[in-house]
Write a protein that holds these residues in place. Structure first.
Motif, mmCIF file in Angstrom:
data_model
loop_
_atom_site.group_PDB
_atom_site.id
_atom_site.type_symbol
_atom_site.label_atom_id
_atom_site.label_comp_id
_atom_site.label_asym_id
_atom_site.label_seq_id
_atom_site.Cartn_x
_atom_site.Cartn_y
_atom_site.Cartn_z
ATOM 1 N N ILE A 30 0.846 -1.191 0.000
ATOM 2 C CA ILE A 30 0.000 0.000 0.000
ATOM 3 C C ILE A 30 0.887 1.248 0.000
ATOM 4 N N LYS A 31 0.506 2.247 -0.800
ATOM 5 C CA LYS A 31 1.324 3.454 -0.910
ATOM 6 C C LYS A 31 1.284 4.291 0.362
ATOM 7 N N GLY A 39 -3.556 16.228 2.094
ATOM 8 C CA GLY A 39 -2.154 16.212 2.483
ATOM 9 C C GLY A 39 -1.522 14.845 2.336
ATOM 10 N N VAL A 40 -2.268 13.793 2.644
ATOM 11 C CA VAL A 40 -1.747 12.433 2.482
ATOM 12 C C VAL A 40 -1.501 12.142 1.003
ATOM 13 N N GLU A 95 2.924 11.995 -3.524
ATOM 14 C CA GLU A 95 3.572 12.648 -4.662
ATOM 15 C C GLU A 95 5.020 13.031 -4.360
ATOM 16 N N ILE A 96 5.275 13.489 -3.113
ATOM 17 C CA ILE A 96 6.635 13.923 -2.779
ATOM 18 C C ILE A 96 7.467 12.809 -2.152
ATOM 19 N N GLY A 97 6.812 11.693 -1.814
ATOM 20 C CA GLY A 97 7.540 10.532 -1.323
ATOM 21 C C GLY A 97 7.817 10.500 0.160
ATOM 22 N N GLN A 98 7.207 11.386 0.948
ATOM 23 C CA GLN A 98 7.386 11.361 2.394
ATOM 24 C C GLN A 98 6.263 12.129 3.083
#
Length: 293
Positions: free
Chosen positions: A56-57, A242-243, A248-251
């Motif tokens: 899961i991402k 925000g999640v 998208e930004i990886g963190q």
């Protein structure tokens, strides 16, 4: 949901057909990017680890994060290992008003942040996971040590959630004061962020915000207008957006698993301080089997 009756109710309310009692079956069939994990705290660590192992991402897990510090450690490690973003649903961290308050502090409106204060009639671990996660975000540093005074000696001997007062010192010397009460009163949830030359106050459970700054000539405090969000909306909507952005930004930067773990750890450490005679307790706690709730 493991409760079939609740699934049936959800189906009637929302006409949803994709209903499961087994999260693994759900993931295998639906392939979601994000799973909002709203179980009771007891199974949350096991489910989080399982979701991470399934690729899961992002996981948006409600608070309190779990029951024990060891479980919190395992959740964070599993998500790190499998590249899954773990966000804790302390959604006030994303709320537009607090975002603007942090921006005002960064712009120097109240000077350097020195201390934070919370008054609330709620228990430490459940509702105040929100407060501790918000304190962590504003402090921009981990908590270093605490001491606490619980409302009840009897409650402090057990493992249930409880109320009390405490003092938190962060690694950058910002201090926080927590004042909860065992019985609800007419006083609502109030937060103060106090700087060298002003303060920001949130009253009535985040419904009213005040900005106090320093008059450039007299040096006295003057009330100013805190910048409102351009389009005010639910903090939960802000959080879910925000999640998505964190994928998208990886963190995760606003409320990662570490913030949820610290919220649990502070609550436990305040209780441990009371148990030990109201002494200073350093973080992180060595005993990871400690639990609350």
């Amino acid at each position: 949901d493991v409760d079939q009756s609740q699934l049936n109710d959800f189906k009637c309310r929302w006409e949803v057909k994709a209903l499961y009692t087994d999260y693994r079956e759900m993931v295998e069939k639906e392939h979601p990017d994000i799973v909002c994990l709203t179980t009771r705290p007891e199974p949350r660590a096991e489910v989080t680890i399982g979701l991470a192992e399934m690729g899961i991402k992002a996981i948006f897990a409600t608070k309190p994060m779990c029951r024990t510090l060891a479980e919190a450690d395992a959740m964070i490690e599993s998500c790190r290992k499998h590249g899954t973003i773990l966000s804790i649903a302390c959604h006030l961290n994303w709320y537009g008003y607090y975002t603007n308050a942090r921006r005002a502090i960064a712009d120097g409106t109240i000077g350097q942040l020195k201390s934070m204060v919370c008054h609330s009639p709620s228990s430490l671990s459940n509702l105040h996971s929100h407060t501790f996660a918000l304190f962590r975000l504003f402090a921009s540093a981990p908590a270093k040590w605490v001491f606490g005074l619980m409302d009840s000696d009897e409650h402090a001997t057990g493992e249930a959630d409880l109320s009390g007062s405490g003092y938190i010192v962060y690694e950058n010397s910002i201090r926080a004061f927590m004042n909860t009460q065992s019985e609800r009163t007419k006083f609502g949830w109030t937060l103060e962020f106090i700087g060298e030359k002003g303060r920001i106050v949130s009253r009535n459970a985040h419904a009213q915000f005040e900005l106090w700054s320093t008059h450039p000539e007299t040096g006295g405090l003057i009330q100013c207008q805190l910048s409102n969000p351009w389009y005010p909306r639910s903090s939960m909507v802000d959080a879910i957006e925000g999640v998505c952005r964190s994928i998208e930004i990886g963190q995760e930067q606003i409320c990662p698993g570490e913030f949820g773990r610290e919220a649990l750890e502070i609550a436990i450490a305040l209780r441990e301080s009371h148990r030990r005679g109201n002494v200073r307790v350093d973080l992180p706690l060595e005993d990871r089997s400690l639990r609350m709730g």
